[in-house]
Design an enzyme around this catalytic site. Structure first.
Site, PDB file in Angstrom:
ATOM      1  CD1 TRP A 232      -0.241  -1.472   3.173  1.00  0.00           C
ATOM      2  CD2 TRP A 232       0.572   0.598   3.336  1.00  0.00           C
ATOM      3  NE1 TRP A 232       0.506  -1.416   4.332  1.00  0.00           N
ATOM      4  CE2 TRP A 232       1.017  -0.149   4.456  1.00  0.00           C
ATOM      5  CE3 TRP A 232       0.957   1.938   3.238  1.00  0.00           C
ATOM      6  CZ2 TRP A 232       1.830   0.396   5.449  1.00  0.00           C
ATOM      7  CZ3 TRP A 232       1.775   2.479   4.219  1.00  0.00           C
ATOM      8  CH2 TRP A 232       2.189   1.715   5.310  1.00  0.00           C
ATOM      9  CG  ASN A 233       5.050   1.190   0.824  1.00  0.00           C
ATOM     10  OD1 ASN A 233       4.663   0.253   0.124  1.00  0.00           O
ATOM     11  ND2 ASN A 233       6.337   1.407   1.048  1.00  0.00           N
TER      12      ASN A 233
ATOM     13  N   PRO B 133      -3.053  -6.032  -5.676  1.00  0.00           N
ATOM     14  CG  PRO B 133      -4.477  -4.278  -6.286  1.00  0.00           C
ATOM     15  CD  PRO B 133      -4.165  -5.729  -6.588  1.00  0.00           C
ATOM     16  CG  ASP B 134      -2.657  -3.212   1.065  1.00  0.00           C
ATOM     17  OD1 ASP B 134      -2.070  -4.026   1.786  1.00  0.00           O
ATOM     18  OD2 ASP B 134      -3.576  -2.470   1.477  1.00  0.00           O
TER      19      ASP B 134
ATOM     20  N   GLY C 254       6.921  -6.437   0.516  1.00  0.00           N
ATOM     21  CA  GLY C 254       6.203  -6.386   1.779  1.00  0.00           C
ATOM     22  C   GLY C 254       7.081  -6.800   2.944  1.00  0.00           C
ATOM     23  CB  SER C 255       6.185  -7.888   6.329  1.00  0.00           C
ATOM     24  OG  SER C 255       5.479  -9.109   6.168  1.00  0.00           O
TER      25      SER C 255
ATOM     26  CD  GLU D 292      11.927  -3.294  -2.012  1.00  0.00           C
ATOM     27  OE1 GLU D 292      11.289  -2.934  -0.998  1.00  0.00           O
ATOM     28  OE2 GLU D 292      12.057  -2.599  -3.022  1.00  0.00           O
ATOM     29  CG  LEU D 293      11.391  -9.591   1.885  1.00  0.00           C
ATOM     30  CD1 LEU D 293      11.881 -10.875   2.535  1.00  0.00           C
ATOM     31  CD2 LEU D 293       9.910  -9.684   1.535  1.00  0.00           C
TER      32      LEU D 293
ATOM     33  CB  CYS E 175      10.888  -0.771   2.012  1.00  0.00           C
ATOM     34  SG  CYS E 175      10.934  -0.461   0.240  1.00  0.00           S
TER      35      CYS E 175
ATOM     36  CD  GLU F 259      10.384  -2.114   7.503  1.00  0.00           C
ATOM     37  OE1 GLU F 259      10.828  -1.582   6.484  1.00  0.00           O
ATOM     38  OE2 GLU F 259       9.720  -3.172   7.481  1.00  0.00           O
TER      39      GLU F 259
END
Length: 539
Positions: free
Chosen positions: A179-180, A204-205, A254-255, A276-277, A310, A408
């Site tokens: 979402w960011n 998507p989120d 995401g996470s 990509e975390l 991130c 984080e």
């Protein structure tokens, strides 16, 4: 709040030539949402979900939720369309990306409006990701066709063996985006996948689905075939696994926790993925740094997108000899940030995206203070500004037992630490499970480059925090350690979406011993040939 009142809150530094777009931030246009939903795959009688506008806490829109059957249908449509799409030449596919580039720039105002309503971000942050879309589409459209062309390679027997490498599409790529940064991350990973000849199913989120749909709409307007890229709607735990189970390749942002689960699922299916975390990124401010410039870079890196980035900065490492002067400049910039909840230019920092994110940020700060950290500025929610706003916060005296030190935060919180030597700075920067991004600020570029190479992160900037590496699309971007697998951008960001195939043609002699020769004689002849090729420096 009236339009007149909104204008009075604008900072004096906004250039007069920049148009101020003051709109109702509470809701998306229902007609626009209905039009965009044609790119989504949902059943006839779906469950409905209301999303919330972060600026106000009120309903933003109502979305239909996809089911497992809808995900299956989305992949089936993409697979049908992908077969014809893969038959087009890379240059034909690249023309779609170039038209998309132009449409993104031409229709940027509406795109940023939607993104601001769904995320609560400041418009300058929305423009940053919109610019990323333009850069990525132009880069891959220009260089991608050459990368995808067949390549001649040296064969085992020079001249007698002709080896050629071909690049085939994976099939249908499943993309799960956060979402960011919904303008950028909804499509910039899809662009190289599409250029390589793949179809795409995008999840998507849920919070930022309309922004993602708007970007897909621009791709279709640019000439992407209908049905090639489909959107499924729903939250990650329910829809994400169905995407992973059907994709030929998975791209996830995401996470780290969810990334591990996706990697496990992909491993069980023997398909590849790129992840990509999270990050706990550090900026190192050396003793010789330009303090004014360093304060600007650190402020922007720490509070871009309200810290929900991130590759943003959560740890600021400052040489002990300059910490007081640096803090004076840094805190002045942080305290000058304008927090104004509206759709338009002028805000220095936007809102957090949700009550959940606000709760996490509050917990990190409160936990740190309870364990002895000092709040140099900020440190509390700002409900008078908006329901999910949190004051841009700078902490000192942060220690390892505090959550804000190791985890984080993903919010507008920067912790300041001091160091004595470059070795100390490197050790502190690397003292984390993450390895996504880093930065070194110094007047001595040679020393900065040497220090940067010692930081265990996929990207490291010198005299910038994240923009230099992120915007250099021709170079790969991604994480080390718990920050992920694989890379976006660069050659890697395109070729990961392809299956390499080597085809070799053998002429005259083969690999069996010729008639009349024993195996031992043939082995001796080959050994002589190998030695000759080494002497002749043949690769």
């Amino acid at each position: 709040m009236s339009a007149e009142a909104d204008v009075r809150t604008l900072p004096d530094t906004v250039p007069p030539q920049v148009p101020i777009r003051v709109q109702n931030p509470a809701a998306l246009d229902d007609a626009l949402v209905r039009r965009l939903l044609r790119h989504a795959v949902v059943g006839a009688r779906p469950v409905l979900h209301d999303t919330v506008a972060p600026f106000t806490g009120e309903r933003a829109t109502t979305l239909p939720i996809s089911t497992e059957a809808d995900v299956e249908h989305a992949f089936a449509m993409s697979r049908r369309a992908q077969r014809a799409w893969a038959q087009r030449t890379p240059r034909e596919r690249a023309r779609v990306l170039l038209r998309f580039h132009d449409l993104v720039l031409a229709q940027q105002a509406e795109v940023m409006d939607v993104a601001q309503i769904e995320t609560g971000k400041a418009r300058r942050d929305a423009y940053e990701e919109l610019a990323d879309c333009a850069l990525t589409s132009r880069h891959y459209a220009r260089v991608g066709p050459r990368m995808l062309s067949s390549e001649r390679h040296l064969g085992v027997f020079p001249v007698l063996t002709r080896a050629t490498l071909h690049h085939h599409a994976k099939g249908v790529v499943g993309i799960i985006s956060p979402w960011n940064y919904p303008i950028s991350l909804a499509v910039t990973d899809a662009l190289p996948a599409l250029l390589a000849g793949n179809g795409v199913v995008l999840r998507p989120d849920l919070q930022t689905t309309v922004t993602a749909l708007r970007m897909v709409d621009l791709l279709v307007e640019a000439g992407l075939p209908e049905g090639l890229m489909n959107v499924v709607i729903g939250d990650g735990p329910h829809i994400g696994p169905h995407v992973v189970e059907r994709a030929d390749y998975v791209m996830f942002t995401g996470s780290t926790r969810v990334g591990r689960d996706i990697a496990r699922r992909c491993g069980e299916r023997l398909i590849a993925c790129s992840l990509e975390l999270g990050g706990k990124n550090a900026v190192v401010v050396r003793a010789d740094a330009d303090l004014e410039r360093s304060a600007e870079i650190a402020e922007r890196a720490s509070f871009a997108n309200a810290g929900q980035l991130c590759i943003g900065t959560e740890r600021v490492l400052v040489h002990e000899s300059i910490v007081d002067d640096f803090l004076r400049l840094f805190l002045a910039r942080v305290e000058a940030l304008r927090l104004v909840p509206y759709v338009g230019w002028g805000a220095g920092m936007g809102s957090l995206v949700s009550a959940r994110q606000l709760e996490k940020v509050s917990h990190h700060v409160d936990d740190a203070v309870a364990k002895g950290a000092r709040v140099l500025t900020g440190g509390q929610p700002l409900p008078d500004v908006g329901p999910f706003y949190y004051a841009p916060t700078v902490l000192a005296d942060v220690t390892a037992e505090m959550a804000v030190c190791r985890e984080e935060t993903f919010g507008p919180v920067a912790s300041v630490y001091t160091f004595r030597t470059d070795d100390d700075a490197v050790a502190m920067a690397n003292d984390t499970e993450y390895g996504l991004n880093g930065a070194v600020l110094t007047r001595d570029t040679r020393a900065g480059l040497a220090l940067a190479r010692r930081i265990h992160a996929g990207t490291v900037n010198v005299n910038e925090a994240y923009g230099a590496t992120w915007g250099s699309i021709s170079a790969p971007m991604g994480g080390m350690k718990d920050s992920g697998l694989g890379r976006r951008h660069g050659v890697e960001g395109l070729m990961k979406y392809t299956e390499p195939q080597t085809v070799a043609v053998q002429s005259l002699i083969g690999f069996g011993s010729p008639f009349g020769r024993t195996d031992e004689q043939w082995a001796g002849l080959m050994t002589t040939a190998f030695k000759a090729l080494k002497t002749l420096r043949v690769k």
